[in-house]
Design a protein around this motif. Structure first.
Motif, mmCIF file in Angstrom:
data_model
loop_
_atom_site.group_PDB
_atom_site.id
_atom_site.type_symbol
_atom_site.label_atom_id
_atom_site.label_comp_id
_atom_site.label_asym_id
_atom_site.label_seq_id
_atom_site.Cartn_x
_atom_site.Cartn_y
_atom_site.Cartn_z
ATOM 1 N N GLY A 54 10.469 -6.860 17.536
ATOM 2 C CA GLY A 54 9.591 -7.864 18.123
ATOM 3 C C GLY A 54 8.255 -7.954 17.398
ATOM 4 O O GLY A 54 7.887 -7.071 16.616
ATOM 5 N N HIS A 55 7.546 -9.047 17.660
ATOM 6 C CA HIS A 55 6.213 -9.220 17.081
ATOM 7 C C HIS A 55 5.298 -8.074 17.534
ATOM 8 O O HIS A 55 5.374 -7.610 18.660
ATOM 9 N N HIS A 56 4.451 -7.622 16.606
ATOM 10 C CA HIS A 56 3.469 -6.550 16.848
ATOM 11 C C HIS A 56 4.135 -5.176 16.982
ATOM 12 O O HIS A 56 3.515 -4.226 17.447
ATOM 13 N N ASP A 57 5.397 -5.074 16.567
ATOM 14 C CA ASP A 57 6.101 -3.789 16.546
ATOM 15 C C ASP A 57 5.968 -3.230 15.120
ATOM 16 O O ASP A 57 5.983 -3.997 14.157
ATOM 17 N N ASP A 58 5.866 -1.911 14.977
ATOM 18 C CA ASP A 58 5.674 -1.364 13.626
ATOM 19 C C ASP A 58 6.935 -1.448 12.756
ATOM 20 O O ASP A 58 6.911 -1.078 11.582
ATOM 21 N N HIS A 59 8.044 -1.937 13.328
ATOM 22 C CA HIS A 59 9.273 -2.185 12.556
ATOM 23 C C HIS A 59 9.495 -3.678 12.317
ATOM 24 O O HIS A 59 10.570 -4.086 11.901
ATOM 25 N N PHE A 60 8.487 -4.512 12.601
ATOM 26 C CA PHE A 60 8.671 -5.967 12.488
ATOM 27 C C PHE A 60 9.025 -6.365 11.051
ATOM 28 O O PHE A 60 8.443 -5.872 10.085
ATOM 29 N N ASP A 61 9.986 -7.233 10.931
ATOM 30 C CA ASP A 61 10.376 -7.805 9.640
ATOM 31 C C ASP A 61 11.203 -9.045 9.976
ATOM 32 O O ASP A 61 11.719 -9.146 11.088
ATOM 33 N N PRO B 241 -2.041 -5.905 3.659
ATOM 34 C CA PRO B 241 -2.439 -6.608 4.883
ATOM 35 C C PRO B 241 -3.916 -6.376 5.196
ATOM 36 O O PRO B 241 -4.462 -5.311 4.911
ATOM 37 N N GLU B 242 -4.550 -7.420 5.759
ATOM 38 C CA GLU B 242 -5.967 -7.312 6.098
ATOM 39 C C GLU B 242 -6.209 -7.932 7.479
ATOM 40 O O GLU B 242 -5.961 -9.107 7.687
ATOM 41 N N PRO B 243 -6.725 -7.137 8.437
ATOM 42 C CA PRO B 243 -7.008 -7.676 9.782
ATOM 43 C C PRO B 243 -8.229 -8.604 9.788
ATOM 44 O O PRO B 243 -8.904 -8.782 8.767
ATOM 45 N N ASN C 29 -2.306 -0.337 3.070
ATOM 46 C CA ASN C 29 -3.586 -0.181 3.773
ATOM 47 C C ASN C 29 -3.364 0.501 5.123
ATOM 48 O O ASN C 29 -2.525 0.067 5.894
ATOM 49 N N SER C 30 -4.145 1.567 5.362
ATOM 50 C CA SER C 30 -3.930 2.292 6.603
ATOM 51 C C SER C 30 -4.415 1.459 7.785
ATOM 52 O O SER C 30 -5.360 0.674 7.664
ATOM 53 N N LYS C 31 -3.764 1.629 8.899
ATOM 54 C CA LYS C 31 -4.094 0.902 10.126
ATOM 55 C C LYS C 31 -4.085 -0.615 9.918
ATOM 56 O O LYS C 31 -4.908 -1.339 10.482
ATOM 57 N N ALA C 32 -3.200 -1.096 9.078
ATOM 58 C CA ALA C 32 -3.076 -2.538 8.876
ATOM 59 C C ALA C 32 -1.623 -2.840 8.524
ATOM 60 O O ALA C 32 -1.011 -2.151 7.704
ATOM 61 N N ILE D 290 -3.618 -16.109 8.500
ATOM 62 C CA ILE D 290 -3.370 -15.205 7.360
ATOM 63 C C ILE D 290 -3.698 -13.742 7.639
ATOM 64 O O ILE D 290 -3.537 -12.902 6.768
ATOM 65 N N ASP D 291 -4.172 -13.430 8.853
ATOM 66 C CA ASP D 291 -4.603 -12.052 9.119
ATOM 67 C C ASP D 291 -3.433 -11.160 9.525
ATOM 68 O O ASP D 291 -2.391 -11.625 9.951
ATOM 69 N N SER D 292 -3.659 -9.843 9.399
ATOM 70 C CA SER D 292 -2.637 -8.874 9.800
ATOM 71 C C SER D 292 -3.015 -8.265 11.145
ATOM 72 O O SER D 292 -4.086 -8.525 11.681
ATOM 73 N N ASN D 293 -2.137 -7.452 11.663
ATOM 74 C CA ASN D 293 -2.452 -6.640 12.846
ATOM 75 C C ASN D 293 -3.128 -5.367 12.372
ATOM 76 O O ASN D 293 -3.078 -5.027 11.194
ATOM 77 N N ASP D 294 -3.726 -4.644 13.332
ATOM 78 C CA ASP D 294 -4.331 -3.368 12.913
ATOM 79 C C ASP D 294 -3.485 -2.206 13.419
ATOM 80 O O ASP D 294 -3.946 -1.366 14.182
ATOM 81 N N ILE D 295 -2.220 -2.199 12.985
ATOM 82 C CA ILE D 295 -1.336 -1.088 13.344
ATOM 83 C C ILE D 295 -0.769 -0.461 12.081
ATOM 84 O O ILE D 295 -0.809 -1.039 11.010
ATOM 85 N N GLU D 296 -0.266 0.747 12.236
ATOM 86 C CA GLU D 296 0.286 1.516 11.117
ATOM 87 C C GLU D 296 1.767 1.141 10.947
ATOM 88 O O GLU D 296 2.524 1.174 11.914
ATOM 89 N N GLU D 297 2.158 0.779 9.733
ATOM 90 C CA GLU D 297 3.543 0.340 9.513
ATOM 91 C C GLU D 297 4.519 1.521 9.479
ATOM 92 O O GLU D 297 4.184 2.609 8.998
ATOM 93 N N SER D 298 5.721 1.272 9.964
ATOM 94 C CA SER D 298 6.766 2.304 9.979
ATOM 95 C C SER D 298 7.090 2.794 8.563
ATOM 96 O O SER D 298 7.124 2.005 7.621
#
Ligand SMILES: [Zn+2]
Length: 436
Positions: free
Chosen positions: A404-411, A28-30, A142-145, A118-126
């Motif tokens: 939910g959207h923007h949650d680190d468990h989103f899928d 992912p890339e913000p 990628n960290s923080k993405a 096409i961009d990602s969020n800048d959060i750390e994935e679960s």
């Protein structure tokens, strides 16, 4: 109508769509750092025979908002190449000019644009076993993405559509423009693309989102309105430091200027024509307990039910910030780091999509129209197309979600990818079909 052969092609494409989505999910890339993502997309589009524009052809540099610093961009370019991006394509994106626009000309006829962010969020994935991308080995490297909004799915759907349409050239009359937009998060990308001419000459535009108000697989919302116009501002105040005990009279207090500005920003008069919002979400100031603070930054956003109301909020905000700076005799600087116009789907297109959705067995719950009530900078594209006499709509493609959207468990349920391809192909065929 869509013939059997194309339906079978879409079905066959399904594993590839999942593969694309999982690849984008892994890397992912913000905003403004979508070097690898853009490179992968552009390579596929070129392979398929599309003419592809990138860099300055699709992004007006002076209109880019919230761009990371040069060193950070450089670091991400190197990272992207290390993760499989084509270095020649990455070079074209120097300065963060990410995103790509592809065109397929199929004779004379209208131009239809399909837009994918096409961009990602800048959060750390679960990293929990219960989170499928982690468990199945495609979670973010990628960290923080993290793709926590589904834009990995949007990019995959876009590539799927590109592949199907490339094989349908003889059935179409007109031009298809596929817009792969960077920086939707923070509403930063659309304005720079529109300023570069990406929306010029478009007669019809369609965009959409996986999920949101279409909560479950089988749901489809054909049109969306009441996109709020919004503007994101950073204001910095610059004063003079001084010893708080020995010589406070020599200092100029930036912290107090920022504080006065914040209180009064929230006191801006409401607008009689419709809803508005303002929020100062961040304030950073000062250096130490015994120093008159010479520095302060506030980060704020305004919103309006329509673009005029948002413009009013921005104008008032700038006046308040300037007045607060004057009151404390400090310098100030305001930077616009994001923003978009409001938006409303064209009912003509909403009804067209409704006819299509109702003919697809994948959809069991079709809703004609909903209010968005938030900001998405697709509305910038759509408003400009409409101002130029064209039509547009924004759909929501239902998918079961893990969070939910923007949650680190989103899928999300990946069966939505093929469905997303099909609904778009049907729409293009409806508008550009040459055998009527
Ligand atoms: Zn999103």
């Amino acid at each position: 109508m869509l013939n059997k052969e194309i339906l079978e092609k879409i079905k066959k494409l399904e594993p590839k769509l999942v593969e694309y989505r999982r690849d984008f999910h892994t890397y992912p890339e913000p905003a403004w750092k979508e070097f690898r993502t853009t490179s992968i997309i552009a390579e596929k589009l070129l392979e398929l025979g599309y003419s592809v524009k990138m860099g300055h052809e699709v992004i007006k540099e002076s209109e880019m908002m919230g761009v990371p610093g040069a060193a950070e961009l450089e670091k991400h370019m190197v990272q992207a190449i290390g993760q499989g991006a084509n270095h020649k394509l990455v070079e074209k994106m120097a300065g963060g000019l990410t995103g790509a626009v592809a065109e397929l000309h199929c004779g004379d006829g209208p131009t239809i644009a399909l837009r994918f962010d096409i961009d990602s969020n800048d959060i750390e994935e679960s990293k929990e076993e219960s989170h499928r991308p982690y468990r199945e080995g495609f979670s973010s490297k990628n960290s923080k993405a993290m793709h926590a909004c589904g834009h990995d799915g949007h990019a995959a759907i876009g590539l799927g559509i590109a592949e199907i349409l490339a094989g349908m050239k003889d059935q179409l009359k007109g031009t298809i423009r596929l817009i792969f937009q960077p920086g939707e998060e923070g509403v930063r990308g659309a304005r720079a693309m529109v300023a570069a001419g990406v929306a010029d000459g478009v007669d019809y535009i369609i965009g959409g989102h996986i999920g949101f108000k279409a909560a479950h697989t089988g749901d489809f919302i054909c049109g969306t309105g009441k996109f709020l116009a919004t503007t994101k501002l950073d204001a910095t105040f610059k004063g003079v430091p001084a010893h708080a005990g020995a010589a406070p009279q020599e200092g100029k207090n930036a912290l107090l200027a920022a504080a006065a500005a914040s209180l009064n920003l929230h006191a801006i008069s409401r607008h009689g024509d419709g809803a508005s919002r303002i929020n100062v979400g961040v304030m950073e100031a000062g250096q130490g307990r015994n120093i008159l603070p010479p520095n302060a930054t506030i980060k704020l956003e305004t919103r309006g039910e329509n673009s005029e109301i948002d413009e009013y909020m921005v104008k008032e905000s700038k006046r308040v910030i300037e007045a607060a700076a004057k009151m404390y005799d400090v310098d100030y600087h305001i930077e616009t780091v994001g923003g978009t116009k409001s938006g409303e789907s064209s009912m003509e297109m909403v009804r067209m999509l409704k006819g299509i959705a109702e003919s697809m067995p994948q959809f069991t719950n079709v809703t004609e129209y909903t209010n968005f009530g938030a900001a998405e900078d697709y509305s910038h594209f759509m408003s400009v197309v409409q101002e130029n006499g064209g039509l547009g709509t924004y759909y929501m493609l239902g998918a079961d979600r893990a969070a939910g959207h923007h949650d680190d468990h989103f899928d999300f349920d990946e069966s939505v990818l093929a469905t997303g391809v099909e609904v778009n192909i049907r729409a293009v065929l409806n508008i550009l079909s040459n055998n009527e």
